[in-house]
Write a protein that holds these residues in place. Structure first.
Motif, PDB file in Angstrom:
ATOM      1  N   SER A 125      -2.393   0.123  -9.490  1.00  0.00           N
ATOM      2  CA  SER A 125      -1.326   0.920  -8.890  1.00  0.00           C
ATOM      3  C   SER A 125       0.033   0.335  -9.244  1.00  0.00           C
ATOM      4  O   SER A 125       0.164  -0.833  -9.571  1.00  0.00           O
ATOM      5  CB  SER A 125      -1.505   1.008  -7.374  1.00  0.00           C
ATOM      6  OG  SER A 125      -1.376  -0.255  -6.790  1.00  0.00           O
ATOM      7  N   ASP A 160       3.540   4.542  -6.681  1.00  0.00           N
ATOM      8  CA  ASP A 160       2.321   5.271  -6.340  1.00  0.00           C
ATOM      9  C   ASP A 160       2.151   5.364  -4.824  1.00  0.00           C
ATOM     10  O   ASP A 160       2.356   4.388  -4.113  1.00  0.00           O
ATOM     11  CB  ASP A 160       1.088   4.586  -6.940  1.00  0.00           C
ATOM     12  CG  ASP A 160       1.028   4.682  -8.455  1.00  0.00           C
ATOM     13  OD1 ASP A 160       1.646   5.608  -9.026  1.00  0.00           O
ATOM     14  OD2 ASP A 160       0.361   3.836  -9.074  1.00  0.00           O
ATOM     15  N   ARG A 180      -0.449   6.101  -1.765  1.00  0.00           N
ATOM     16  CA  ARG A 180      -1.882   6.140  -1.449  1.00  0.00           C
ATOM     17  C   ARG A 180      -2.189   7.282  -0.484  1.00  0.00           C
ATOM     18  O   ARG A 180      -1.326   7.717   0.276  1.00  0.00           O
ATOM     19  CB  ARG A 180      -2.312   4.817  -0.811  1.00  0.00           C
ATOM     20  CG  ARG A 180      -2.163   3.641  -1.727  1.00  0.00           C
ATOM     21  CD  ARG A 180      -2.655   2.332  -1.146  1.00  0.00           C
ATOM     22  NE  ARG A 180      -2.344   2.157   0.254  1.00  0.00           N
ATOM     23  CZ  ARG A 180      -3.110   1.488   1.110  1.00  0.00           C
ATOM     24  NH1 ARG A 180      -4.216   0.924   0.708  1.00  0.00           N
ATOM     25  NH2 ARG A 180      -2.759   1.364   2.360  1.00  0.00           N
ATOM     26  N   TYR A 223      -9.836   8.382  -7.407  1.00  0.00           N
ATOM     27  CA  TYR A 223      -9.391   7.593  -6.252  1.00  0.00           C
ATOM     28  C   TYR A 223     -10.182   6.294  -6.249  1.00  0.00           C
ATOM     29  O   TYR A 223     -11.269   6.218  -6.814  1.00  0.00           O
ATOM     30  CB  TYR A 223      -9.699   8.315  -4.937  1.00  0.00           C
ATOM     31  CG  TYR A 223      -9.034   9.649  -4.790  1.00  0.00           C
ATOM     32  CD1 TYR A 223      -7.752   9.736  -4.269  1.00  0.00           C
ATOM     33  CD2 TYR A 223      -9.677  10.813  -5.157  1.00  0.00           C
ATOM     34  CE1 TYR A 223      -7.130  10.970  -4.140  1.00  0.00           C
ATOM     35  CE2 TYR A 223      -9.072  12.046  -5.030  1.00  0.00           C
ATOM     36  CZ  TYR A 223      -7.792  12.112  -4.515  1.00  0.00           C
ATOM     37  OH  TYR A 223      -7.174  13.320  -4.396  1.00  0.00           O
ATOM     38  N   SER A 264      -9.303   2.023  -1.729  1.00  0.00           N
ATOM     39  CA  SER A 264      -8.067   1.599  -1.070  1.00  0.00           C
ATOM     40  C   SER A 264      -7.075   2.749  -0.941  1.00  0.00           C
ATOM     41  O   SER A 264      -5.960   2.558  -0.462  1.00  0.00           O
ATOM     42  CB  SER A 264      -7.418   0.449  -1.852  1.00  0.00           C
ATOM     43  OG  SER A 264      -8.260  -0.672  -1.863  1.00  0.00           O
ATOM     44  N   GLY A 265      -7.467   3.942  -1.402  1.00  0.00           N
ATOM     45  CA  GLY A 265      -6.591   5.105  -1.302  1.00  0.00           C
ATOM     46  C   GLY A 265      -5.663   5.281  -2.486  1.00  0.00           C
ATOM     47  O   GLY A 265      -4.853   6.211  -2.506  1.00  0.00           O
ATOM     48  N   ASN A 266      -5.761   4.403  -3.483  1.00  0.00           N
ATOM     49  CA  ASN A 266      -4.960   4.586  -4.694  1.00  0.00           C
ATOM     50  C   ASN A 266      -5.510   5.778  -5.460  1.00  0.00           C
ATOM     51  O   ASN A 266      -6.709   6.068  -5.400  1.00  0.00           O
ATOM     52  CB  ASN A 266      -5.023   3.335  -5.573  1.00  0.00           C
ATOM     53  CG  ASN A 266      -4.382   2.152  -4.900  1.00  0.00           C
ATOM     54  OD1 ASN A 266      -3.238   2.216  -4.469  1.00  0.00           O
ATOM     55  ND2 ASN A 266      -5.125   1.064  -4.795  1.00  0.00           N
ATOM     56  N   ARG A 267      -4.644   6.450  -6.197  1.00  0.00           N
ATOM     57  CA  ARG A 267      -5.072   7.626  -6.936  1.00  0.00           C
ATOM     58  C   ARG A 267      -4.506   7.631  -8.345  1.00  0.00           C
ATOM     59  O   ARG A 267      -3.463   7.031  -8.591  1.00  0.00           O
ATOM     60  CB  ARG A 267      -4.693   8.918  -6.204  1.00  0.00           C
ATOM     61  CG  ARG A 267      -3.240   9.058  -5.844  1.00  0.00           C
ATOM     62  CD  ARG A 267      -2.911  10.329  -5.090  1.00  0.00           C
ATOM     63  NE  ARG A 267      -2.913  11.491  -5.937  1.00  0.00           N
ATOM     64  CZ  ARG A 267      -1.913  11.832  -6.740  1.00  0.00           C
ATOM     65  NH1 ARG A 267      -0.829  11.100  -6.805  1.00  0.00           N
ATOM     66  NH2 ARG A 267      -1.993  12.911  -7.476  1.00  0.00           N
TER      67      ARG A 267
END
Length: 183
Positions: A161, A165, A167, A121, A124-127
């Motif tokens: 991202s 995607d 988040r 992760y 920014s909450g992207n995974r």
């Protein structure tokens, strides 16, 4: 950082973890999760049933399964189905993950919180997932609170991202509790 580079780096770091490291990290991360208002207020929670290289969810599910309604995903083609957790009704499914059996599927709209697995992760909450897109497809249709859980080293500076995607809303590691601000 490119997703494949992140996957390689995290995989290498995971091989260095002892069983004690894994147990301690899971205890810390899920200890932080169970103190959050999101968790305390949620009754219907979609978890993942961890693989040996993932932050273990097994003890946490056992601890709370009498007080919370847990659900697990089951792979069906390119999508995930959601079924209630029942330890006696698990079978080895796709990708050697224990999955629930039966036909009593639930709708994603019934779920209040989703504990999302990932390789990494960012803040920014992207995974970064394993690359198949199962969770992105599932999360795209959900209004549930999305919580990412991970080891500290799975929190990276930035993830490239893509438009598809999805988040997460929160990331919890052994020493971080990050609430993502909506854009």
């Amino acid at each position: 950082m490119k997703k494949d580079d992140i996957r390689r780096s995290v995989k290498a770091r995971k091989t260095l973890l002892s069983d004690d490291d894994k147990f301690s990290a899971a205890e810390k991360v899920f200890g932080l999760l169970e103190q959050t208002a999101d968790f305390l207020l949620a009754d219907r929670i979609l978890m993942y049933h961890s693989l040996p290289d993932e932050l273990s969810t097994h003890e946490f599910i056992r601890k709370w399964c009498g007080r919370k309604h847990f659900y697990l995903p089951r792979v069906n083609g390119v999508n995930l189905e959601i079924l209630p957790y029942d330890e006696s009704r698990l079978a080895l499914g796709s990708f050697h993950i224990e999955e629930p059996t039966g036909n009593d599927m639930s709708a994603i709209d019934d779920i209040e919180m989703i504990v999302v697995p990932a390789v990494a992760y960012d803040r920014s909450g992207n995974r970064v997932g394993r690359g198949k897109g199962y969770y992105d497809r599932l999360l795209a249709d959900s209004r549930a609170r999305k919580v990412g859980v991970a080891y500290d080293f799975q929190l990276v500076d930035e993830i490239d991202s893509e438009p598809h995607d999805v988040r997460v809303d929160v990331v919890i590691t052994e020493s971080n509790h990050i609430i993502i601000r909506k854009r």
